[in-house]
Design a protein around this motif. Structure first.
Motif, mmCIF file in Angstrom:
data_model
loop_
_atom_site.group_PDB
_atom_site.id
_atom_site.type_symbol
_atom_site.label_atom_id
_atom_site.label_comp_id
_atom_site.label_asym_id
_atom_site.label_seq_id
_atom_site.Cartn_x
_atom_site.Cartn_y
_atom_site.Cartn_z
ATOM 1 N N LEU A 1 49.405 27.969 30.427
ATOM 2 C CA LEU A 1 49.333 27.984 28.965
ATOM 3 C C LEU A 1 48.275 28.969 28.488
ATOM 4 O O LEU A 1 48.512 29.761 27.571
ATOM 5 C CB LEU A 1 49.001 26.585 28.441
ATOM 6 N N ALA A 2 47.099 28.907 29.112
ATOM 7 C CA ALA A 2 45.997 29.776 28.696
ATOM 8 C C ALA A 2 46.325 31.244 28.935
ATOM 9 O O ALA A 2 46.102 32.089 28.064
ATOM 10 C CB ALA A 2 44.722 29.378 29.439
ATOM 11 N N VAL A 3 46.874 31.543 30.096
ATOM 12 C CA VAL A 3 47.120 32.944 30.460
ATOM 13 C C VAL A 3 48.306 33.515 29.680
ATOM 14 O O VAL A 3 48.197 34.569 29.043
ATOM 15 C CB VAL A 3 47.350 33.069 31.977
ATOM 16 N N GLN B 1 47.333 40.551 36.314
ATOM 17 C CA GLN B 1 47.100 40.042 37.667
ATOM 18 C C GLN B 1 47.219 38.524 37.703
ATOM 19 O O GLN B 1 47.879 37.941 38.574
ATOM 20 C CB GLN B 1 45.716 40.458 38.146
ATOM 21 N N GLU B 2 46.606 37.850 36.723
ATOM 22 C CA GLU B 2 46.663 36.392 36.673
ATOM 23 C C GLU B 2 48.088 35.896 36.454
ATOM 24 O O GLU B 2 48.526 34.919 37.070
ATOM 25 C CB GLU B 2 45.757 35.865 35.561
ATOM 26 N N GLU B 3 48.812 36.547 35.545
ATOM 27 C CA GLU B 3 50.198 36.141 35.289
ATOM 28 C C GLU B 3 51.047 36.306 36.542
ATOM 29 O O GLU B 3 51.860 35.433 36.882
ATOM 30 C CB GLU B 3 50.782 36.968 34.135
ATOM 31 N N GLU C 1 53.581 29.348 24.650
ATOM 32 C CA GLU C 1 53.103 28.045 25.107
ATOM 33 C C GLU C 1 54.243 27.030 25.174
ATOM 34 O O GLU C 1 54.269 26.171 26.054
ATOM 35 C CB GLU C 1 51.989 27.548 24.184
ATOM 36 N N ARG C 2 55.196 27.112 24.246
ATOM 37 C CA ARG C 2 56.346 26.213 24.281
ATOM 38 C C ARG C 2 57.163 26.427 25.543
ATOM 39 O O ARG C 2 57.646 25.460 26.153
ATOM 40 C CB ARG C 2 57.212 26.433 23.026
#
Length: 255
Positions: A122-124, A182-184, A231-232
């Motif tokens: 959600l955050a990323v 990178q995080e995703e 986010e959904r």
């Protein structure tokens, strides 16, 4: 007359995502091998897919042909790539030996762990979508539309997973943030492919509508709506997986 060799499906978006896995740096042979291995786990390169020729792929990744050749040798040793000779030969991504859930990154996670991983996603992804709405260029928005169209046309769970992975990473790329990209990519690899196995055709159609709405929000420069839509998407996937996990618990308890 022998059939023509299959054409590599490695897209420009996939190449950009693979490059982003190394923060844009060319890297040594072992780094290139790790980057390609992560792309395979992420689904940017599908099982059974033929890679471009060594000359083409080395040019796409910005490395010497010898460096790429060493990287491919490492992938062969890991069992991730197989090489075939002949007119229809080349280097292919190895197919997994297990069943449809064998490559799921979350098949053994608890409900709590699924929620925690979902919170991070959600955050990323929410942040990436909001930043993309502020920063995306017209060509990047058009790339997102093509990625969503590819997801719409995908028929199998593996094809849908790959197309959606490319879409998610393309959103992060449009945010102009190598770290978020990178995080995703890392989270997509960890998330696995069970979602698309569970969704089915109706869920696939709903997911496509959600991706198209997200592209519209990014194209309209509406970061708040883009964040909500992103986010959904994550929330829906987390809820789907939690329902599946609870069902597994119940089945195990009844046995």
């Amino acid at each position: 007359m022998a059939p023509a060799p299959p054409v590599s499906g490695l897209t420009t978006a996939a190449v950009r995502a693979i490059q982003a896995l190394g923060n844009g740096q060319a890297g040594r042979a072992d780094q290139i091998a790790d980057r390609l291995a992560e792309a395979i786990r992420l689904g940017l390169i599908a099982p059974g897919e033929r890679l471009p020729s060594e000359a083409t792929l080395s040019e796409q990744l910005g490395v010497a042909t010898l460096t790429l050749r060493e990287a491919l040798a490492t992938l062969r040793e890991r069992g991730l790539v197989v090489t075939r000779r002949g007119r229809a030969g080349g280097s292919f991504v190895a197919r997994p030996a297990g069943g449809p859930h064998s490559r799921s990154g979350h098949a053994d996670l608890t409900v709590r762990q699924l929620r925690e991983l979902g919170d991070l996603r959600l955050a990323v992804f929410g942040t990436a979508a909001a930043l993309a709405a502020r920063r995306a260029t017209p060509p990047e928005i058009e790339t997102l539309r093509r990625r969503a169209a590819r997801l719409a046309a995908a028929e199998t769970a593996a094809e849908r997973r790959q197309a959606d992975a490319e879409f998610g990473v393309a959103v992060a790329l449009a945010a102009q943030s190598p770290r978020l990209t990178q995080e995703e990519a890392n989270l997509r690899a960890e998330w696995g492919d069970l979602t698309w196995t569970l969704l089915g055709d109706v869920g696939h159609a709903e997911a496509v509508r959600g991706r198209l709405a997200l592209v519209d929000a990014i194209g309209a420069g509406d970061p708040e709506r883009a964040r909500r839509l992103a986010e959904r998407q994550v929330t829906d996937e987390v809820e789907l997986l939690i329902r599946w996990r609870v069902g597994v618990y119940r089945t195990e308890a009844e046995q």
